[in-house]
Design a protein around this motif. Sequence first.
Motif, PDB file in Angstrom:
ATOM      1  N   ILE A  59       0.830  -1.208   0.000  1.00 50.85           N
ATOM      2  CA  ILE A  59       0.000   0.000   0.000  1.00 50.85           C
ATOM      3  C   ILE A  59       0.862   1.254   0.000  1.00 50.85           C
ATOM      4  O   ILE A  59       0.663   2.168  -0.811  1.00 50.85           O
ATOM      5  N   GLU A  60       1.855   1.309   0.893  1.00 51.51           N
ATOM      6  CA  GLU A  60       2.700   2.497   1.002  1.00 51.51           C
ATOM      7  C   GLU A  60       3.572   2.689  -0.234  1.00 51.51           C
ATOM      8  O   GLU A  60       3.662   3.807  -0.782  1.00 51.51           O
ATOM      9  N   PHE A  61       4.202   1.625  -0.713  1.00 54.01           N
ATOM     10  CA  PHE A  61       5.095   1.741  -1.861  1.00 54.01           C
ATOM     11  C   PHE A  61       4.309   2.058  -3.134  1.00 54.01           C
ATOM     12  O   PHE A  61       4.764   2.862  -3.966  1.00 54.01           O
ATOM     13  N   SER A  62       3.135   1.478  -3.283  1.00 50.14           N
ATOM     14  CA  SER A  62       2.296   1.773  -4.448  1.00 50.14           C
ATOM     15  C   SER A  62       1.877   3.241  -4.446  1.00 50.14           C
ATOM     16  O   SER A  62       1.851   3.889  -5.503  1.00 50.14           O
ATOM     17  N   HIS A  63       1.566   3.754  -3.259  1.00 48.32           N
ATOM     18  CA  HIS A  63       1.184   5.166  -3.158  1.00 48.32           C
ATOM     19  C   HIS A  63       2.335   6.070  -3.582  1.00 48.32           C
ATOM     20  O   HIS A  63       2.133   7.067  -4.287  1.00 48.32           O
ATOM     21  N   ARG A  64       3.553   5.706  -3.196  1.00 47.85           N
ATOM     22  CA  ARG A  64       4.719   6.499  -3.604  1.00 47.85           C
ATOM     23  C   ARG A  64       4.925   6.445  -5.115  1.00 47.85           C
ATOM     24  O   ARG A  64       5.235   7.463  -5.751  1.00 47.85           O
ATOM     25  N   LEU A  65       4.770   5.276  -5.690  1.00 41.44           N
ATOM     26  CA  LEU A  65       4.945   5.135  -7.137  1.00 41.44           C
ATOM     27  C   LEU A  65       3.910   5.945  -7.907  1.00 41.44           C
ATOM     28  O   LEU A  65       4.233   6.619  -8.891  1.00 41.44           O
ATOM     29  N   VAL A  66       2.653   5.866  -7.456  1.00 43.26           N
ATOM     30  CA  VAL A  66       1.582   6.611  -8.122  1.00 43.26           C
ATOM     31  C   VAL A  66       1.837   8.112  -8.009  1.00 43.26           C
ATOM     32  O   VAL A  66       1.686   8.850  -8.995  1.00 43.26           O
ATOM     33  N   THR A  67       2.256   8.559  -6.833  1.00 36.86           N
ATOM     34  CA  THR A  67       2.538   9.981  -6.642  1.00 36.86           C
ATOM     35  C   THR A  67       3.650  10.451  -7.573  1.00 36.86           C
ATOM     36  O   THR A  67       3.560  11.525  -8.186  1.00 36.86           O
ATOM     37  N   GLY A  68       4.703   9.657  -7.702  1.00 43.37           N
ATOM     38  CA  GLY A  68       5.802  10.018  -8.588  1.00 43.37           C
ATOM     39  C   GLY A  68       5.379  10.066 -10.046  1.00 43.37           C
ATOM     40  O   GLY A  68       5.718  11.014 -10.778  1.00 43.37           O
TER      41      GLY A  68
END
Length: 305
Positions: A59-68
Motif C-alpha cells: 500500500i505504502e510503496f504503491s502510493h509512492r509510485l503513483v505519486t511520482g
Amino acid sequence: MQQSKYLKWFAFAATIGMLLILLGGALVTKTDSGMGCGRNWPGCNGQLIPDKITTEVLIEFSHRLVTGAVGILILILSVWSWRALGHVRETKFLAFLAMFFLILQALIGAAQVKWGQGDFILALHFGISLISFTSVLLLTLLIFEVDRKFDTHKLRIGKTLKWNTIGVALYSYVVVYTGALVRHTDSSLICSDWPLCRNDQFTLPTNMYEWVQMGHRSAAALIFLWIAGIAWHAFKHYKDQKVLYYGWIIAFIIVTLQATTGMLVVLTKLNLFIALLHSLLISLLFGLLCYMILLLSRSRSKMTK
C-alpha cells in the motif's frame, strides 16, 4: 484541433491520477500503512524496490509510485496548458498551484516517514493534496471548455449567492481538516453511536478524542444545512442560469451522500470501502465549490437576490 484533443485526454488522465493520489493517501492512513517502508524515503526498507512485500509495504510503496508517476503528468500538463491556454487568465495560476501543492504534500509525506509529524500537522496532508487535485480539476474543466457550453461569461450572480459561495467554500476546508484530524488522532470510533456520541444521553464530550469526533460531526452538519440553503436559493432564483442551478443541486446531492457515508463509517465500524467513498465525496464537493468560486469572477452583472 488535434493538439486540443490530446490535451483534453491528457488532462483527464492527470485528474484521475490526482484522485488516485488522494484516495491512496487515505488508504495509507486508514490501513495504518504509513510506516510500511520504515523510515526510508524515497527507498523502501533500505532498498530501492522492496523484495519482501507485505500488505503495508504494498500500500505504502504503491502510493509512492503513483505519486511520482502522476507528478510527471502534472508537470507536463502544467507546461502544456500554460503554452496552449496561457491567454485564459486562470490557466497559469492553476498550473502553478497544481505543481506547488503536489510537491508540498510529497515533502510533508516524506518528512513524516523520516522524522514523524504531530497529528495536527498530518491532518494538513490531505487538505494540501486536495488543493492540488482541485487545481488540476479546474484546469481540466478549462481545457474542456465547460464555460463555453454553459456560457459562463454572461452569468449574473447576486450578493447573497456570491457571499454564501465564498463562505461555504472556505468553510468546507475546515470540514476537510476536522475529518482528517479524526483519522490521524484515531478518533473515528471513539463515539460508537450516531448522531450523538451516546444516543442514550446528551452530554458534552469528556476527552480530546470525543471533542475531535463531535467537532467534525457538528462541522459536517453545518455545511449540510448551509449547502441545502444555497441550493434552495439557486433553485428559486437561478433556473435561467443552468451552470449555477445544476451546480448547486449537484453540490447538495454530494453533501447528502457525504453525510450518509459519514454515518455509515461509524455504524459499520470503519468499513474500508465506505471510508474511501467518504474521502472521494468530500474531494468532489471541494472541487465543485472551488469551481463555483471561479464562476464568481466571471459574473458580468449583478442580481438583487
